[in-house]
Design a protein around this motif. Structure first.
Motif, short mmCIF file in Angstrom:
data_model
loop_
_atom_site.label_atom_id
_atom_site.label_comp_id
_atom_site.label_asym_id
_atom_site.label_seq_id
_atom_site.Cartn_x
_atom_site.Cartn_y
_atom_site.Cartn_z
N GLY A 1 7.81 3.13 41.56
CA GLY A 1 7.09 2.33 41.58
C GLY A 1 7.20 1.12 42.52
O GLY A 1 8.38 0.74 42.73
N ALA A 2 6.26 0.56 42.89
CA ALA A 2 6.37 -0.71 43.87
C ALA A 2 5.03 -1.60 43.38
O ALA A 2 3.82 -1.04 43.12
CB ALA A 2 6.36 -0.40 45.35
N PHE A 3 5.21 -2.62 43.35
CA PHE A 3 4.12 -3.75 43.10
C PHE A 3 4.18 -4.81 44.38
O PHE A 3 4.90 -5.59 44.39
CB PHE A 3 4.28 -4.28 41.82
CG PHE A 3 3.11 -5.09 41.22
CD1 PHE A 3 1.93 -5.17 41.66
CD2 PHE A 3 3.40 -6.01 40.16
CE1 PHE A 3 0.76 -6.03 41.24
CE2 PHE A 3 2.26 -6.86 39.84
CZ PHE A 3 1.17 -6.91 40.19
N GLN A 4 3.07 -5.11 44.66
CA GLN A 4 2.85 -6.16 45.70
C GLN A 4 2.32 -7.30 44.93
O GLN A 4 1.06 -7.56 44.90
CB GLN A 4 1.94 -5.84 46.98
CG GLN A 4 1.89 -6.84 47.86
CD GLN A 4 3.43 -7.17 48.80
OE1 GLN A 4 3.99 -6.09 49.07
NE2 GLN A 4 3.75 -8.43 49.09
N THR B 1 17.16 1.71 39.39
CA THR B 1 17.14 0.39 40.33
C THR B 1 16.14 -0.32 40.47
O THR B 1 14.82 0.05 40.15
CB THR B 1 17.30 1.13 41.99
OG1 THR B 1 16.03 1.62 41.95
CG2 THR B 1 18.58 2.10 41.78
N LEU B 2 16.29 -1.77 40.73
CA LEU B 2 15.22 -2.63 40.85
C LEU B 2 15.41 -3.41 42.09
O LEU B 2 16.37 -3.98 42.37
CB LEU B 2 15.07 -3.54 39.82
CG LEU B 2 14.04 -4.48 39.61
CD1 LEU B 2 12.58 -3.97 39.68
CD2 LEU B 2 14.31 -5.59 38.36
N ARG C 1 1.73 1.15 43.05
CA ARG C 1 2.13 2.36 43.27
C ARG C 1 3.04 2.69 41.89
O ARG C 1 4.27 2.37 41.87
CB ARG C 1 2.60 2.65 44.41
CG ARG C 1 2.87 4.03 44.69
CD ARG C 1 3.33 4.70 46.17
NE ARG C 1 4.91 3.91 46.19
CZ ARG C 1 5.26 3.16 47.16
NH1 ARG C 1 4.46 2.47 48.26
NH2 ARG C 1 6.54 2.65 47.12
N LEU C 2 2.72 3.85 41.31
CA LEU C 2 3.37 4.58 40.32
C LEU C 2 3.29 5.88 40.44
O LEU C 2 2.39 6.68 40.42
CB LEU C 2 2.96 4.07 38.84
CG LEU C 2 2.58 2.70 38.46
CD1 LEU C 2 2.00 2.31 37.23
CD2 LEU C 2 4.14 2.02 38.41
N ASN C 3 4.51 6.60 40.63
CA ASN C 3 4.82 7.97 40.61
C ASN C 3 5.73 8.32 39.61
O ASN C 3 6.74 7.87 39.13
CB ASN C 3 5.33 8.50 41.91
CG ASN C 3 4.53 7.95 43.07
OD1 ASN C 3 3.34 7.71 42.76
ND2 ASN C 3 4.99 7.78 44.25
N LEU C 4 5.42 9.82 38.95
CA LEU C 4 6.15 10.29 37.91
C LEU C 4 6.04 11.86 38.12
O LEU C 4 5.31 12.51 38.39
CB LEU C 4 5.55 10.01 36.34
CG LEU C 4 6.12 10.70 35.27
CD1 LEU C 4 7.75 10.17 35.24
CD2 LEU C 4 5.18 10.51 34.00
N ILE D 1 7.95 -6.26 44.35
CA ILE D 1 8.71 -5.57 43.27
C ILE D 1 8.77 -3.99 43.56
O ILE D 1 7.61 -3.51 43.56
CB ILE D 1 8.60 -6.13 41.86
CG1 ILE D 1 8.52 -7.61 42.04
CG2 ILE D 1 9.60 -5.33 40.92
CD1 ILE D 1 8.34 -8.21 40.56
N SER D 2 10.00 -3.64 43.49
CA SER D 2 9.95 -2.10 43.57
C SER D 2 11.35 -1.35 42.77
O SER D 2 12.20 -2.14 42.31
CB SER D 2 10.02 -1.37 44.90
OG SER D 2 11.13 -1.78 45.51
#
Length: 828
Positions: free
Chosen positions: A642-645, A714-715, A590-593, A652-653
């Motif tokens: 963003g968030a990555f499964q 943040t990560l 998921r990527l948002n801008l 990771i987000s």
């Protein structure tokens, strides 16, 4: 700093590589699972439950599960999860009141303006002092960015934060208990119990917390007191659903908080040279920020007692939904604050004593459409708010000859006779009432396009009065003949008489504001879904805030420029935002801008360390002060998340937020020692001001309107795998802040990052969890603020002894190791 950064990156790399190595071993098995999708995030930013990816605005959502996983028990720590969000407090002189800010505009409660970011609990607006406490039994926290006001309670130019507590379950018994302890004395015990009284009709949930910690860990060289922040709170929630078309949720919360805090300093100690009894360094040693020290003899005490009641009712009738949201808050806060900043008086303290009693009542009634297959959805409603408050207190206005020994001898910082002083008697009565009507409409053009708009018309009334009287005092002065002949006593002899000064009958400061404002705010938005993966949107919105004030300015000489700053004009803004929300790789990524631009007419903010001629009726001096300002400004920036499964077991987000806010070449009070209209670093003298017949300089400026860094990021990452009959996991949270030249004039905060790491085991069904954690694992040590001016004790003490030689500062939190235990059952 370079070594620390390398250690943090190494730590994150080890977590990532370890997870990757374990996954490689697991992937070699024939039965390897396919990666899951990024979990669907449901938010209520538009007063209804929606998928985050369908909402045409920027929203950061923090679930109750995330709070538990990251051992977050303090509301302020939520900022570590949301880039660009600051949940700090106001200045020391403003009582360290809550100061939430976002999107490039800083806020300080001493402006007396409403916050730039409003806070809601269960859709009811609450005061920051209620929110800035221990959090417990939370369902979700949402951070909404951009102007607010057409959809919920109050208008705010930068955003809103909503807290939703756990509702009672009417079907299942359940609950949890959680305990946390750290090596720095932090203790948190909380729990909840859910009881269905009538199956599927009536349920009750009881929750409570006991929390103690050391706040900012600052101690004093000259006090046996240790810092403490203690909170006790309980909540009862009732859920009543007698039919499929009616539901009611009631909640009552009681909170008691006690704080004992010092204010951190750094510096070389007293400059000396004014009194022979107060040489250089007499008030304390050289102190650096890393020592986390103060030199005051007494801390600041805060006692807070709050009651909060909220109610939410929904009734579906005739194909529509009629809703009510109401709340009542009552608060009682007492502050006893030592005013001898910098230990100018040795072994002596004097205090500001303030008590504030406030309440707030709100009612909101909404009528809205029901169903998701309509061409047009609508909401119309009415909102009412009443918020009276009363503050009373005392503090020293000025110490007079005789306060520190005989006027015939050098002033002695080890002597204090408070009879030779003039106290102030402070009374502040505020009454604010708001009535507003609002409407929102959404037009669905097929399944892909939505056009929405909202409007709110507000009738805002205030009746505020602040009065300051001088109390009775005494001055030691020679009169040229025996004191007894005039009927005066003599404490010090030598011809010095104790001359009484009667209490003032006329206030030295009498500021009042009584008016009615009728602003209208609105917003327009259009969104289009190009595919299941991509949504784009554009939004235009306006905001309004009632003007701030400068009641604290000493203007007994009635200077017209200072008088014009007592009440500042209302603030207005126009905001433009465009964004794109996407998901990829079968919803694993998921990527948002979002990109925004906001133009303010009279932005309300603060400028520090401005010299001006301060006259309080007893003394007239040049004083460095903080000014509340209203100036035309522009803020622009972007938000990315963003968030990555990566695998079923590894996620990771993260996010980055950038905001640059500056005054748009407007005229503001400034430090200008030669009065040429250009800010400089000098300090004009009283004679300089007198020669030009002014009390404060003004300059054309493009100064920053925020104290926060231009951007932050943040990560987060978590990896878990089954081990026997349990799940073992490791997770990390990195918050990064770049170099910041805007925090304080003359000081640049270095770039730094804070890494929190967690490792533990849990049951597969989530019934129990045990973990150890480390906050600031790498022991990052950075001075995060440093005032430009020396601390200035109240009462013009520096005129007797000179500057304290210490500045207020703050430092990154120390490394803190802890353990967390949690057990849950049934409806948790």
């Amino acid at each position: 700093m370079n070594n620390t950064r390398i250690m943090m990156l190494a730590g994150v790399s080890v977590l990532t590589l370890s997870a990757g190595a374990v996954h490689a071993q697991t992937a070699a098995k024939p039965a390897a699972a396919e990666p899951e999708t990024v979990g669907e995030v449901i938010v209520t930013a538009r007063r209804q439950a929606e998928n985050l990816q369908n909402v045409p605005t920027t929203v950061s959502a923090v679930s109750g599960d995330s709070l538990k996983k990251l051992a977050i028990t303090q509301f302020q720590d939520v900022a570590a999860l949301v880039p660009g969000l600051s949940l700090g407090t106001s200045s020391v002189t403003a009582g360290r009141s809550p100061a939430p800010s976002i999107r490039g505009v800083s806020y300080d409660a001493s402006t007396q303006a409403s916050p730039t970011v409003d806070i809601y609990q269960n859709d009811v607006p609450i005061d920051g002092t209620v929110a800035f406490q221990t959090v417990y039994d939370i369902q979700a926290i949402e951070v909404l960015r951009g102007p607010q006001g057409t959809l919920r309670g109050r208008t705010a130019p930068s955003g809103a934060i909503t807290l939703t507590t756990r509702r009672a379950d009417t079907h299942d018994y359940g609950g949890y208990v959680s305990a946390q302890a750290t090596d720095h004395g932090g203790r948190n015990l909380q729990g909840a119990a859910n009881i269905p009284l009538i199956a599927d009709v009536l349920g009750v949930r009881l929750a409570g917390v006991v929390d103690e910690n050391k706040g900012d860990f600052v101690t004093s060289l000259n006090s046996a007191f240790l810092p403490v922040k203690s909170t006790r709170s309980g909540r009862i929630s009732i859920n009543f659903t007698p039919t499929e078309t009616f539901d009611a949720t009631l909640s009552y919360q009681k909170l008691n908080s006690h704080k004992r805090q010092f204010t951190q300093i750094e510096g070389n100690g007293a400059v000396g040279g004014v009194s022979a009894a107060a040489p250089a360094g007499y008030n304390g040693p050289v102190i650096t920020a890393s020592q986390r020290l103060d030199v005051d003899d007494s801390p600041r005490f805060n006692y807070t007692d709050n009651d909060f009641l909220s109610a939410q009712l929904n009734w579906e009738v005739l194909g529509q939904r009629l809703s009510y949201v109401g709340g009542y808050t009552k608060g009682d806060a007492t502050t006893v604050g030592a005013l001898d900043y910098g230990n100018v008086l040795i072994g002596r303290s004097y205090f500001q004593n303030l008590n504030t009693r406030n309440s707030q009542t709100t009612h909101e009634i909404r009528l809205s459409s029901v169903g998701s297959d309509r061409l047009i959805d609508y909401t119309v409603g009415y909102f009412y708010s009443k918020a009276p408050s009363k503050t009373g207190g005392t503090q020293i206005a000025s110490f007079l000859p005789g306060s520190f020994g005989s006027p015939g001898a050098p002033a002695n910082p080890r002597v204090l006779d408070s009879r030779f002083s003039l106290p102030t008697l402070i009374t502040v009565n505020n009454n604010a009432t708001e009535n507003s009507v609002f409407a929102n409409v959404r037009l669905h053009l097929g399944e892909a396009t939505e056009i929405s708009g909202g409007v709110r018309h507000i009738v805002s009334k205030v009746d505020n009065v602040q009065t300051v009287f001088l109390g009775a005092g005494m001055i030691s002065r020679a009169i040229g003949f025996p004191c007894s002949a005039a009927g005066f006593a003599s404490t010090y002899g030598g011809g010095f008489c104790d001359i009484p000064i009667a209490a003032g009958k006329t206030p030295v400061q009498n500021s009042s504001q009584k008016n009615t404002e009728k602003p209208t705010v609105y917003n327009l938005s259009i969104s289009h879904r190009f595919s299941d993966q991509v949504l784009s949107y554009g939004t235009f919105a306006t905001s309004w805030r009632r003007g701030a004030n400068n009641f604290a300015l000493g203007n007994a000489e009635n200077d017209p420029v200072l008088a014009s700053l007592i009440f500042l004009p209302d603030e207005k803004s126009k905001s433009f935002e465009t964004g794109i929300k996407t998901n990829w790789l079968d919803r694993r990524l998921r990527l948002n801008l979002a990109v925004f631009y906001q133009k303010y007419d009279g932005l309300l903010f603060q400028l520090g360390s401005i010299p001006y001629v301060a006259a309080n009726g007893a003394t007239t001096v040049v004083q460095n002060s903080t000014f509340n300002v209203g100036a035309d400004s522009i803020v622009k920036g972007f938000d990315f998340d963003g968030a990555f499964q990566v695998t079923p077991n590894w996620s990771i987000s993260g996010g980055i937020s950038y905001a640059d806010g500056k005054v748009d070449n407007d005229i503001v009070p400034c430090r200008d020692s030669n009065f040429d209209g250009v800010p400089d670093k000098g300090t004009p003298t009283l004679s300089d001001f007198r020669s030009r017949n002014i009390h404060v300089a003004t300059c054309k400026s493009n100064v920053s309107v925020s104290r926060d860094p231009l951007w932050s990021g943040t990560l987060q990452s978590e990896y878990w795998r089954p081990v026997g009959g349990v799940e073992a996991y490791v997770r990390g949270l990195l918050s990064y802040y770049p170099e910041n030249k805007r925090r304080n004039a003359g000081y640049t905060v270095p770039d730094y990052g804070l890494l929190n790491v967690f490792a533990g085991v849990r049951s597969p069904d989530g019934a129990w969890d045990i973990n150890i954690f480390a906050r600031n694992l790498t022991k990052t040590g950075v001075e995060t603020s440093r005032d430009v001016d020396y601390t200035t004790p109240a009462g013009a003490v520096t005129s007797f002894f000179g500057d304290s030689g210490y500045r207020w500062t703050s430092y990154a939190p120390p490394r803190e190791i802890g353990v967390s235990l949690r057990y849950a059952f049934g409806a948790r």
